[in-house]
Design a protein around this motif. Structure first.
Motif, PDB file in Angstrom:
ATOM      1  N   ARG A  42       0.854  -1.189   0.000  1.00 34.67           N
ATOM      2  CA  ARG A  42       0.000   0.000   0.000  1.00 34.67           C
ATOM      3  C   ARG A  42       0.889   1.238   0.000  1.00 34.67           C
ATOM      4  NH1 ARG A  42      -0.800   1.829   5.686  1.00 34.67           N
ATOM      5  NH2 ARG A  42       0.438   0.430   6.992  1.00 34.67           N
ATOM      6  N   ILE A  43       0.289   2.366  -0.269  1.00 34.64           N
ATOM      7  CA  ILE A  43       0.979   3.651  -0.221  1.00 34.64           C
ATOM      8  C   ILE A  43       0.429   4.417   0.978  1.00 34.64           C
ATOM      9  CG2 ILE A  43       1.455   5.816  -1.425  1.00 34.64           C
ATOM     10  CD1 ILE A  43       2.655   3.340  -2.794  1.00 34.64           C
ATOM     11  N   TYR A  44       1.318   4.976   1.789  1.00 34.20           N
ATOM     12  CA  TYR A  44       0.909   5.751   2.954  1.00 34.20           C
ATOM     13  C   TYR A  44       1.827   6.961   3.093  1.00 34.20           C
ATOM     14  CZ  TYR A  44      -0.350   6.992   7.705  1.00 34.20           C
ATOM     15  OH  TYR A  44      -0.772   7.676   8.828  1.00 34.20           O
ATOM     16  N   ASN A  45       1.273   8.162   2.953  1.00 32.76           N
ATOM     17  CA  ASN A  45       2.038   9.411   3.090  1.00 32.76           C
ATOM     18  C   ASN A  45       3.349   9.410   2.301  1.00 32.76           C
ATOM     19  OD1 ASN A  45       0.132  10.635   4.715  1.00 32.76           O
ATOM     20  ND2 ASN A  45       1.124  10.061   6.614  1.00 32.76           N
ATOM     21  N   GLY A  46       3.298   8.948   1.084  1.00 29.32           N
ATOM     22  CA  GLY A  46       4.485   8.939   0.232  1.00 29.32           C
ATOM     23  C   GLY A  46       5.396   7.740   0.424  1.00 29.32           C
ATOM     24  N   TRP A  47       5.097   6.875   1.369  1.00 31.51           N
ATOM     25  CA  TRP A  47       5.868   5.653   1.610  1.00 31.51           C
ATOM     26  C   TRP A  47       5.182   4.479   0.922  1.00 31.51           C
ATOM     27  CZ3 TRP A  47      10.266   5.263   4.752  1.00 31.51           C
ATOM     28  CH2 TRP A  47      10.595   6.401   5.483  1.00 31.51           C
ATOM     29  N   THR A  48       5.969   3.583   0.358  1.00 33.96           N
ATOM     30  CA  THR A  48       5.444   2.311  -0.111  1.00 33.96           C
ATOM     31  C   THR A  48       5.640   1.324   1.038  1.00 33.96           C
ATOM     32  OG1 THR A  48       6.038   2.781  -2.391  1.00 33.96           O
ATOM     33  CG2 THR A  48       5.678   0.472  -1.824  1.00 33.96           C
ATOM     34  N   VAL A  49       4.536   0.764   1.509  1.00 30.10           N
ATOM     35  CA  VAL A  49       4.580  -0.135   2.664  1.00 30.10           C
ATOM     36  C   VAL A  49       4.225  -1.532   2.182  1.00 30.10           C
ATOM     37  CG1 VAL A  49       3.797  -0.536   5.023  1.00 30.10           C
ATOM     38  CG2 VAL A  49       3.755   1.786   4.076  1.00 30.10           C
ATOM     39  N   THR A  50       5.130  -2.478   2.399  1.00 31.26           N
ATOM     40  CA  THR A  50       4.936  -3.853   1.964  1.00 31.26           C
ATOM     41  C   THR A  50       4.837  -4.736   3.185  1.00 31.26           C
ATOM     42  OG1 THR A  50       6.272  -3.373   0.012  1.00 31.26           O
ATOM     43  CG2 THR A  50       5.842  -5.691   0.488  1.00 31.26           C
ATOM     44  N   LEU A  51       3.785  -5.537   3.250  1.00 28.59           N
ATOM     45  CA  LEU A  51       3.585  -6.473   4.354  1.00 28.59           C
ATOM     46  C   LEU A  51       4.061  -7.856   3.932  1.00 28.59           C
ATOM     47  CD1 LEU A  51       2.374  -6.957   7.212  1.00 28.59           C
ATOM     48  CD2 LEU A  51       0.245  -7.603   6.036  1.00 28.59           C
ATOM     49  N   TYR A  52       4.890  -8.450   4.767  1.00 25.63           N
ATOM     50  CA  TYR A  52       5.437  -9.784   4.521  1.00 25.63           C
ATOM     51  C   TYR A  52       5.024 -10.724   5.644  1.00 25.63           C
ATOM     52  CZ  TYR A  52       8.920  -7.664   1.354  1.00 25.63           C
ATOM     53  OH  TYR A  52       9.560  -6.999   0.346  1.00 25.63           O
ATOM     54  N   SER A  53       5.000 -11.995   5.310  1.00 20.29           N
ATOM     55  CA  SER A  53       4.991 -13.056   6.312  1.00 20.29           C
ATOM     56  C   SER A  53       6.389 -13.649   6.277  1.00 20.29           C
ATOM     57  CB  SER A  53       3.944 -14.112   5.957  1.00 20.29           C
ATOM     58  OG  SER A  53       4.044 -15.191   6.860  1.00 20.29           O
ATOM     59  N   LEU A  54       7.036 -13.686   7.424  1.00 19.41           N
ATOM     60  CA  LEU A  54       8.381 -14.247   7.522  1.00 19.41           C
ATOM     61  C   LEU A  54       8.385 -15.207   8.703  1.00 19.41           C
ATOM     62  CD1 LEU A  54      11.363 -14.208   6.544  1.00 19.41           C
ATOM     63  CD2 LEU A  54      11.759 -12.454   8.287  1.00 19.41           C
ATOM     64  N   HIS A  55       8.465 -16.489   8.396  1.00 16.10           N
ATOM     65  CA  HIS A  55       8.456 -17.521   9.442  1.00 16.10           C
ATOM     66  C   HIS A  55       7.257 -17.336  10.374  1.00 16.10           C
ATOM     67  CE1 HIS A  55      12.322 -18.358   7.762  1.00 16.10           C
ATOM     68  NE2 HIS A  55      12.829 -17.228   8.202  1.00 16.10           N
ATOM     69  N   ASN A  56       6.089 -17.107   9.777  1.00 18.23           N
ATOM     70  CA  ASN A  56       4.813 -16.972  10.482  1.00 18.23           C
ATOM     71  C   ASN A  56       4.704 -15.734  11.360  1.00 18.23           C
ATOM     72  OD1 ASN A  56       3.691 -19.368   9.382  1.00 18.23           O
ATOM     73  ND2 ASN A  56       4.988 -20.533  10.785  1.00 18.23           N
ATOM     74  N   VAL A  57       5.480 -14.700  11.054  1.00 13.80           N
ATOM     75  CA  VAL A  57       5.400 -13.420  11.753  1.00 13.80           C
ATOM     76  C   VAL A  57       5.245 -12.333  10.694  1.00 13.80           C
ATOM     77  CG1 VAL A  57       6.629 -11.824  13.277  1.00 13.80           C
ATOM     78  CG2 VAL A  57       6.839 -14.279  13.641  1.00 13.80           C
ATOM     79  N   PHE A  58       4.476 -11.285  11.012  1.00 13.23           N
ATOM     80  CA  PHE A  58       4.294 -10.180  10.078  1.00 13.23           C
ATOM     81  C   PHE A  58       5.455  -9.188  10.181  1.00 13.23           C
ATOM     82  CE2 PHE A  58      -0.295 -11.251  10.752  1.00 13.23           C
ATOM     83  CZ  PHE A  58      -0.548 -11.657   9.454  1.00 13.23           C
ATOM     84  N   VAL A  59       5.923  -8.743   9.019  1.00 11.73           N
ATOM     85  CA  VAL A  59       6.994  -7.750   8.918  1.00 11.73           C
ATOM     86  C   VAL A  59       6.574  -6.726   7.879  1.00 11.73           C
ATOM     87  CG1 VAL A  59       9.426  -7.374   8.338  1.00 11.73           C
ATOM     88  CG2 VAL A  59       8.749  -9.514   9.448  1.00 11.73           C
ATOM     89  N   GLU A  60       6.791  -5.443   8.170  1.00  8.32           N
ATOM     90  CA  GLU A  60       6.531  -4.387   7.198  1.00  8.32           C
ATOM     91  C   GLU A  60       7.848  -3.771   6.750  1.00  8.32           C
ATOM     92  OE1 GLU A  60       2.229  -2.308   7.854  1.00  8.32           O
ATOM     93  OE2 GLU A  60       3.866  -1.597   9.120  1.00  8.32           O
TER      94      GLU A  60
END
Length: 87
Positions: A29-47
């Motif tokens: 998603r885009i938020y205030n000029g930032w591109t924010v990517t959500l990942y799953s890494l070893h069953n934990v969320f990382v942005e």
């Protein structure tokens, strides 16, 4: 496989490499000029927050509300594609 607790201690470049290698992109998603990517890494969320001049990687505590984490991405997540990736 890198233990998740070790991930938080890695330098930014190593965290980025780990996300690129082992992370599963769940949404973007885009938020205030930032591109924010959500990942799953070893069953934990990382942005990963990527801006014009900076990059920030943040993790969520394991007891964080999963619905609250996913909510900003719901209109961007392609559920069928995600399910295909997880097969």
């Amino acid at each position: 496989m890198l233990e998740f607790s070790m991930f938080d201690r890695l330098p930014l470049r190593s965290q980025t490499d780990t996300l690129n290698k082992d992370g599963i992109i769940l949404g973007q998603r885009i938020y205030n000029g930032w591109t924010v990517t959500l990942y799953s890494l070893h069953n934990v969320f990382v942005e990963r927050w990527t801006g014009q001049h900076a990059e920030v990687i943040s993790t969520f505590k394991t007891d964080a509300n999963k619905v609250a984490i996913l909510e900003p991405y719901l209109s961007y997540i392609q559920v069928e594609e995600l399910l295909d990736q997880l097969k």
